[in-house]
Write an enzyme that holds these catalytic residues in place. Structure first.
Site, PDB file in Angstrom:
ATOM      1  CG  LEU A   1     -12.309   3.809  -1.921  1.00  0.00           C
ATOM      2  CD1 LEU A   1     -11.301   4.936  -1.993  1.00  0.00           C
ATOM      3  CD2 LEU A   1     -12.389   3.259  -0.507  1.00  0.00           C
TER       4      LEU A   1
ATOM      5  CG  HIS B   1      -8.776   7.421  -1.820  1.00  0.00           C
ATOM      6  ND1 HIS B   1      -8.429   6.926  -3.054  1.00  0.00           N
ATOM      7  CD2 HIS B   1      -8.460   6.462  -0.929  1.00  0.00           C
ATOM      8  CE1 HIS B   1      -7.934   5.694  -2.902  1.00  0.00           C
ATOM      9  NE2 HIS B   1      -7.947   5.395  -1.618  1.00  0.00           N
TER      10      HIS B   1
ATOM     11  NE  ARG C   1      -7.547   6.926   6.818  1.00  0.00           N
ATOM     12  CZ  ARG C   1      -7.728   6.003   5.872  1.00  0.00           C
ATOM     13  NH1 ARG C   1      -6.937   4.956   5.807  1.00  0.00           N
ATOM     14  NH2 ARG C   1      -8.687   6.138   4.973  1.00  0.00           N
TER      15      ARG C   1
ATOM     16  CD  GLN D   1      -6.235   9.840   3.123  1.00  0.00           C
ATOM     17  OE1 GLN D   1      -6.906   8.862   3.396  1.00  0.00           O
ATOM     18  NE2 GLN D   1      -4.938   9.906   3.338  1.00  0.00           N
TER      19      GLN D   1
ATOM     20  CD  GLU E   1      -2.863   3.900  -0.838  1.00  0.00           C
ATOM     21  OE1 GLU E   1      -3.553   4.908  -0.602  1.00  0.00           O
ATOM     22  OE2 GLU E   1      -1.911   3.548  -0.133  1.00  0.00           O
TER      23      GLU E   1
ATOM     24  CG  HIS F   1     -11.068   8.305   1.498  1.00  0.00           C
ATOM     25  ND1 HIS F   1     -12.095   7.451   1.183  1.00  0.00           N
ATOM     26  CD2 HIS F   1     -10.109   7.531   2.079  1.00  0.00           C
ATOM     27  CE1 HIS F   1     -11.766   6.210   1.537  1.00  0.00           C
ATOM     28  NE2 HIS F   1     -10.580   6.235   2.093  1.00  0.00           N
TER      29      HIS F   1
ATOM     30  NE  ARG G   1      -5.205   6.159   0.747  1.00  0.00           N
ATOM     31  CZ  ARG G   1      -6.077   5.465   1.464  1.00  0.00           C
ATOM     32  NH1 ARG G   1      -6.817   6.090   2.374  1.00  0.00           N
ATOM     33  NH2 ARG G   1      -6.230   4.187   1.287  1.00  0.00           N
TER      34      ARG G   1
ATOM     35  CG  PHE H   1      -2.352  -0.172   0.985  1.00  0.00           C
ATOM     36  CD1 PHE H   1      -2.813  -1.246   0.257  1.00  0.00           C
ATOM     37  CD2 PHE H   1      -3.281   0.747   1.469  1.00  0.00           C
ATOM     38  CE1 PHE H   1      -4.177  -1.407   0.008  1.00  0.00           C
ATOM     39  CE2 PHE H   1      -4.634   0.598   1.218  1.00  0.00           C
ATOM     40  CZ  PHE H   1      -5.079  -0.475   0.494  1.00  0.00           C
TER      41      PHE H   1
END
Lengths: 589, 239, 122
Positions: free
Chosen positions: A253, A243, A400, A241, A256, A355, A287, A119
């Site tokens: 969504l 995304h 995050r 955040q 990732e 997000h 991100r 990730f």
């Protein structure tokens, strides 16, 4: 007043991952616990989490929780609390094994261990090569996790108040804290007072303050609203955040994990542009970095539809049908439904989309809510807890990392449940509420149910979302934000006189939406004021008028209090228990 | 984005026990974008903007939370993943059949959840848990695909006549899919006990295999196949 | 919780009911196919052919088995339909008793007819 009263030792508000994990921790304690949720538990937004839960179980390579901690501190752009991050990364494996024992259907490696995928922002050995640290159940990890936790709560016979809405905290009559929560049964419209010795907020995010969001309709910042109205402090509310990969136009969504599995972003020339922005990590940079790169590409005219819903594309077809079908089946389903594109053959149109709320209700590592006393010093609010997205413990700081939210909610959901149990064992008296306290807590419900012929609340909500989207998005500037704050202030005034047409009792969704809209507006206001206040760029908070990180002045949490929109700061915790703290460095990927 | 719109005709089931004597169908002619497709759920928002008193459940809006199961032009489905372009006008929307209506499109799903609870939907393993994960081969894990993805939207059980007639005794396709999910899990060792609970003439055997459940499942799952597998297990156990 | 008991079911066990339904169906199918085959083989079927067939001891036993299968098959099926559609217990009980009596009656009647065939021949 004939207000029904329910007495519990602990009340948990919200039945997503954090709330249900906390409930489970309390279920075996013998204390009378209620789990209050405005939706049936498995409809909570944890269900939408896709890619996985990050922790250093080391199934694909040698791993160490300290490496995970390093990545998380760096990802947070150094305003994550290191004691909390340490606790999360160190406790993570234990929590994930617990989930596995509960039956979570993780994907598996050939040796039978939990499957882990790479990730964004993950490294081996403190910034070395890319790590694969995210434990996954295909691309439906949140769904698998939420259902598993619900199933465990069924077995534990947790007392669930499904489709009950929490309206406000009820103050204790001696001003010593809070006596409980005012709640409403959505099905009957009946109000009730839940008296509780301890209250855990697990109310999730508030992504619906933006026009375009990956968040569910229920993510309306109810906990944030209640805390703000109770006069307590909110923290780091400017940190939202975006995304990188929400489906353009729809907002859904796209995990990732797609990039973790080897997918990458392309611009209209087919260029893998992340190589230019993050030469080392490329598409698996953090991100905030990827979202900004995408925004810059589109600004430079390299998007696919500069005159329509502009976007770049996420290319997966080179992975082959087998990988896509086995590792990313949910993504394939979503992109066929919402973008009309089968990723086996064609890239998916994506755009940075709101997000996650990194800020929220400040807590310590046990989930205890922290506020400020009159001398501006940190003060624990006895009996009040928060965990999951609504809390700011703060493990995410200014940005995050993917896969850390599911970890956050199980680690701190569990921690707060355990701590509540300890506290109930030793003290935490039941507090009394006066008639006036109860009336105060139901006042906004009463207003919506009686006021007539005002402006409709949905218009105000729509305007708020538009303001947030245009003035507080991926890039922010002081000038526009000032305007935005002023516009929001007028919305706050208008909200006071807004009304709904439907005053009936049974399953009144307009009433619930109106009370949710109030919470959204509180959240939006806190976000806007905080964003304007922080005059630097850090993590997800990216100011064009202050493009540099300013560690001298801003290596701190920002705090916000609703009354008069007072801003302040709180020190970042840089005192982990077991290792030396990580010092701020320039953040490159 | 252009502001081109077109009128679409909806007929929506309405019932508010606070004010209505009886349920009725209400007509709406709503302007929807003409230049792009929207989902039925988006259209329901537009209707609610016009008619505040209209109630329905919704949450994730992407087909994973299972809130907005409803009967759309005679067929159960999720409003959030049903494109308007796939529906013939007038678009008739009713609550999920077979459940008591609370209000408008909101139904009382207690019976459905009770049947789910009956099958003990949690992993049971009498051996103490190891320090790390219980191992499971990818092949054994593969058996859970097509089972664990259920979102409890009730589209299946609500389209099943056997569930309509015996909602308190027949577990229904959703519950049985989960019953098999735990029977099929290599980590669960309560197979015998689970099967013993399913032997009576109603719990499993009211399934007549008409496959309505398979037809409507928005996640493309196959409860009928799972029920067949439970029957085979029961048979093996008996022989 | 626990399994649903219903004394009026054939066996109180869904699997057994289900098996009875399938096994009896197979027996009935074989029996009918046998009859069809017999009729095809005897294009101009006479009463004599017919009674010869039915006086054969094996066919007689086969017929009793088929008749018994039919009774069981019908009972399981009707019981299922009744529990679906007739909700008042007293009414369902009443109908069930009537069905049981008639099914037993049919069975006895059927066996008696088979006896009679025997009577004609001797």
């Amino acid at each position: 007043m004939s207000l029904p009263t329910y007495e519990f030792d602990a009340v948990i508000i919200g039945a997503g991952g954090a709330g249900m994990r906390a409930a489970l921790a309390l279920a075996q304690s013998g204390y009378k616990t209620a789990l209050v949720s405005k939706v049936f538990p498995t409809r909570s937004h944890t269900v939408s989490a896709q890619g996985g839960i990050t922790c250093a179980v080391g199934n694909t390579h040698e791993d160490d929780w300290r490496w995970h901690m390093y990545d998380t501190v760096k990802g947070s752009d150094y305003i994550g609390d290191q004691a909390s991050i340490e606790y999360m990364c160190k406790t993570g494996p234990e929590c994930v094994y617990e989930l596995e024992h509960m039956g979570l259907p993780f994907s598996r490696l050939d040796n039978g261990k939990i499957y882990q995928r790479p990730f964004g922002g993950q490294s081996k050995n403190f910034g070395g090569e890319q790590a694969a640290r995210t434990c996954a159940a295909a691309d439906r990890t949140g769904h698998a996790l939420l259902h598993t936790l619900y199933q465990q709560n069924l077995q534990a016979k947790t007392h669930v108040f499904s489709e009950w809405y929490a309206i406000d905290l009820v103050k204790a009559s001696d001003d010593s804290g809070f006596a409980g929560v005012m709640v409403m049964s959505i099905e009957t419209g009946e109000l009730a007072f839940m008296s509780a010795r301890a209250i855990i907020f697990a109310t999730g995010g508030a992504g619906r303050i933006f026009q375009s969001t990956t968040n569910a309709h229920i993510n309306t910042g109810d906990g944030v609203g209640m805390i703000a109205r109770a006069g307590l402090v909110l923290q780091d509310m400017e940190m939202w955040q975006f995304h990188p990969t929400g489906i353009a136009g729809a907002g859904c969504l796209v995990t990732e994990g797609c990039r973790g599995e080897g997918g990458y972003l392309i611009n209209k020339d087919g260029e893998r542009f992340m190589e230019r922005y993050a030469p080392h990590a490329k598409d698996l940079a953090s991100r905030d970095v990827v979202a900004r790169a995408m925004a810059l590409e589109m600004r430079a005219g390299n998007g696919f539809a500069p005159n329509g819903i502009d976007h770049v594309k996420l290319k997966l077809d080179h992975l082959g049908a087998d990988i896509i079908k086995s590792r990313l089946p949910g993504i394939r389903e979503l992109s066929m439904t919402f973008a009309g594109v089968d990723p086996i053959y064609e890239p998916i149109p994506v755009v940075p989309t709101c997000h996650y709320m990194m800020g929220g209700i400040p807590t310590n590592v046990h989930g205890q809510v922290i506020t400020k006393d009159t001398n501006n010093q940190d003060k624990i609010v006895d009996g009040l807890y928060a965990a999951g997205e609504c809390a700011c413990v703060s493990v995410h700081g200014a940005n995050r990392l993917g896969g850390n939210s599911l970890l956050d909610l199980v680690v701190f959901g569990r921690a707060s449940g355990l701590h509540v149990q300890e506290q109930l064992n030793s003290y935490l008296p039941r507090k009394n509420a006066s008639e006036a306290d109860l009336e105060a807590a139901m006042s906004r419900h009463q207003r919506w149910m009686t006021d007539k012929n005002g402006e409709h609340v949905s218009d105000i909500r729509a305007e708020m979302q538009k303001i947030m989207q245009s003035d507080f998005g991926v890039f922010r500037t002081g000038e526009f934000m000032e305007e935005g704050v002023e516009k929001l202030k007028t919305l706050v005034e208008r909200m006071k006189h807004a009304t709904i047409d439907d005053h009936s009792k049974v399953f009144n969704t307009s009433l619930v939406e109106a009370m949710e809209a109030e919470n959204l507006l509180v959240t939006a206001m806190a976000t806007a004021v905080s964003a304007l206040h922080r005059t630097e760029s850090r993590g997800a908070h990216s100011r064009e008028d202050f493009p540099k990180r300013d560690d001298e002045n801003w290596l701190v949490h920002s705090t916000y209090q609703q009354e008069n929109h007072v801003m302040g700061t709180r020190e970042v915790n840089r005192a982990p228990k077991f290792i030396e703290p990580f010092e701020p460095k320039e953040r490159v990927y | 984005m252009s502001d081109l719109t077109k009128k679409v005709h909806f007929k929506i089931y309405r019932y508010n026990p606070d004010v209505d004597q009886a349920p009725y169908m209400k007509d709406y002619h709503i302007d929807v974008p003409a230049d792009r497709d929207i989902m039925l759920l988006n259209a329901l928002f537009l209707i609610k903007n016009e008619d505040d008193g209209f109630g329905y459940r919704r949450s994730c809006a992407e087909g994973v939370c299972g809130s907005d199961g409803m009967n759309i032009n005679g067929r159960n489905g999720l409003a959030c993943i049903t494109p308007l372009s796939s529906l013939k006008e007038p678009i008739v929307v009713r609550p999920l059949p077979g459940f008591p209506v609370i209000r408008d499109l909101v139904v009382d799903m207690d019976q459905f959840y009770k049947q789910y609870e009956k099958i003990k939907p949690y992993l049971q393993n009498s051996n103490p848990a190891p320090a790390q994960e219980r191992l499971q081969s990818p092949k054994a894990r593969l058996k859970l695909d097509g089972l664990y993805e259920c979102i409890l939207c009730a589209c299946c059980s609500s389209s099943c006549p056997s569930f309509w007639w015996n909602p308190e005794k027949f577990i229904g396709p959703a519950g049985l899919l989960q019953a098999y999910r735990f029977l099929a899990d290599s980590r669960d060792d309560h197979t015998e006990e689970r099967l013993a609970e399913l032997q009576d003439p109603f719990s499993v055997f009211r399934c007549r295999g008409i496959m309505n459940c398979v037809d409507v499942c928005p996640k493309g799952l196959n409860p009928t196949r799972a029920i067949g597998k439970i029957r085979s297990l029961l048979l093996q156990e008996a022989l | 919780m626990g399994s649903v008991r219903n004394i009026t079911s054939y066996s109180g066990n869904g699997l057994r009911d289900w098996l009875v339904q399938r096994v009896s169906a197979i027996i009935l199918a074989v029996y009918i196919l046998t009859l069809v085959a017999f009729m095809i083989c005897h294009q101009n079927l006479t009463y004599g052919d017919w009674s010869t067939l039915f006086s054969n001891l094996f066919f007689k036993i086969f017929t009793v088995i088929a008749l018994f299968s039919l009774i069981l098959h019908a009972w399981v099926g009707i019981w299922t339909v009744l529990t679906d559609y007739v909700k008042p217990t007293w009414l369902r009980g009443l109908i069930e008793i009537a069905v049981i009596i008639s099914l037993i009656g049919y069975f006895i009647w059927g066996v008696e007819i088979l006896w009679n065939i025997q009577g004609v021949l001797f």
